[in-house]
Design an enzyme around this catalytic site. Sequence first.
Site, PDB file in Angstrom:
ATOM      1  N   TYR A  86      45.260  40.023  54.045  1.00  0.00           N
ATOM      2  CA  TYR A  86      44.390  38.987  53.498  1.00  0.00           C
ATOM      3  C   TYR A  86      43.338  39.564  52.561  1.00  0.00           C
ATOM      4  O   TYR A  86      43.250  39.174  51.387  1.00  0.00           O
ATOM      5  CB  TYR A  86      43.720  38.222  54.646  1.00  0.00           C
TER       6      TYR A  86
ATOM      7  N   LYS B  68      43.081  39.359  48.412  1.00  0.00           N
ATOM      8  CA  LYS B  68      41.899  38.720  47.828  1.00  0.00           C
ATOM      9  C   LYS B  68      41.177  39.687  46.893  1.00  0.00           C
ATOM     10  O   LYS B  68      40.651  39.281  45.842  1.00  0.00           O
ATOM     11  CB  LYS B  68      40.948  38.231  48.920  1.00  0.00           C
TER      12      LYS B  68
END
Length: 492
Positions: free
Chosen positions: A237, A241
């Site tokens: 994640y 990002k």
Amino acid sequence: MELGSILHFLEGRTILVTGATGFLAKIFVEKILRVQPNVKKLYLLLRAKDSESAAQRFRNEIIGKDLFKLLKENQGPKFNSFVSEKLTLVPGDISKEGLNLKESILEEEICNQTDVIVNLAATTKFDERYDVALGINTLGVKHVLSFAKKCIQLKVLVHVSTAYVCGERGGLILEDPHRYGVSLNGVPGLDIDMEKKLVEEKLNQFQAQGTTEHDIEVAMKDLGMERATKYGWPNTYVFTKAMGEMLVETFKENMSVVIVRPTIVTSTFREPFPGWVEGLRTIDSIVVAYGKGKLTSFMADLDAVFDVIPADMVVNAIIVAMMAHANQPNDNIIYHVGSSIRNPITYRTFRDYNLRYFTKKPLINKDGKSIKVGNITVFSNIASFRRYMFICYMLPLKGLEVANSILCQYFQGIYTDLNRKISTVMRLIDLYLPYLFFNGIFDDMNTQKLLLAVKQEGVEVNLFYFDPKIIDWEDYFMNIHIPGIFKYALKF
């Protein structure tokens, strides 16, 4: 920095919101409609194959939620017509070029009318499939930027990231795109195009070999964690990002782009009502496991700061930043929205709140009995934790397995329950370990300047609040957040 009226800025504006079914996006949409019903239009981009699918997702995942009950009360019988007038559903997919828009007429309309784009589309699973996370969190940013360049009226694009793009570095984390490996130039060997190619090659290979969908999913999850670890991030994640932010820096050109980096986002503090949350978000899984009696031991630095911020404060910061940087193409600014500097809380305090809450208000098990909780045994290093788990749980589980086999599954219920508790603890440890020992503090000087500008305006400071100093953490966790988890996220 000088601000005028935020409500006046919103009046007559057209806003494109990506990731419209997401947690923050719903709160953003509700806030805009409630405080400024004279907004012209909100285009909601939903991942859907056609208008009918988009409408179904809108009914089930957005407007049908409890979150909109205050807006429904305010609008009364005009609610449905108001929503139809103000919201336009846009079937699409940011992981595809051109956002995969299905209707060219609608695309032209959006490009001609949009004043603001708020990119809230993201997959937030720590161990998401690499192909999915790369498509949404990384390449999706590039696709949104490309689309934004076609919007002739665009004044600002707000990209919502996460403070944890910094990886596992400690100390003071600055609001700076050129620090902590978030600039592409600062990560030796990392090439986003090559990451995309790697994923495509792997998927083609699996297809040629006839690999099952389950095995592909497992392999893609493993690949994401491997690539994240290779380049210095704890999970898929935050890695994807971070790469998304790199693409903002690379492709923004002369657009006015703002990056908002929230820390750990929790339930609403005040609006539209306290405690609204959707699903188990980050640390909430630990709260639920503890309350259900499935968590008696864990690992953490109890003196580490637990940086949380309520979702409505994040949304307010997004709205104010949106106005502050409209038509400011030379700005290259990042806002950390968190609490670690202004109003810190430690894991020790958080643990104590949980003990007090579930002692006072225990959950009820299937037999109608109260679930008793006690102090969690907390370990400060992985070696002592594994030793404890082996002696107290793994060995008894193995013995129970043998006895269960000999006695014709007589102990099956006990064995299943113990195995489930062990699996729960180990899964939570794997996911959250980097954050339970995280010793970074997030600088928020930019955010403070933004907050000061709102306070100087005066009139709307209570409407667009995002100062973490106003939070009483004991009251928030005991009376708002923990009850909210069971009322809205689990409906326990």
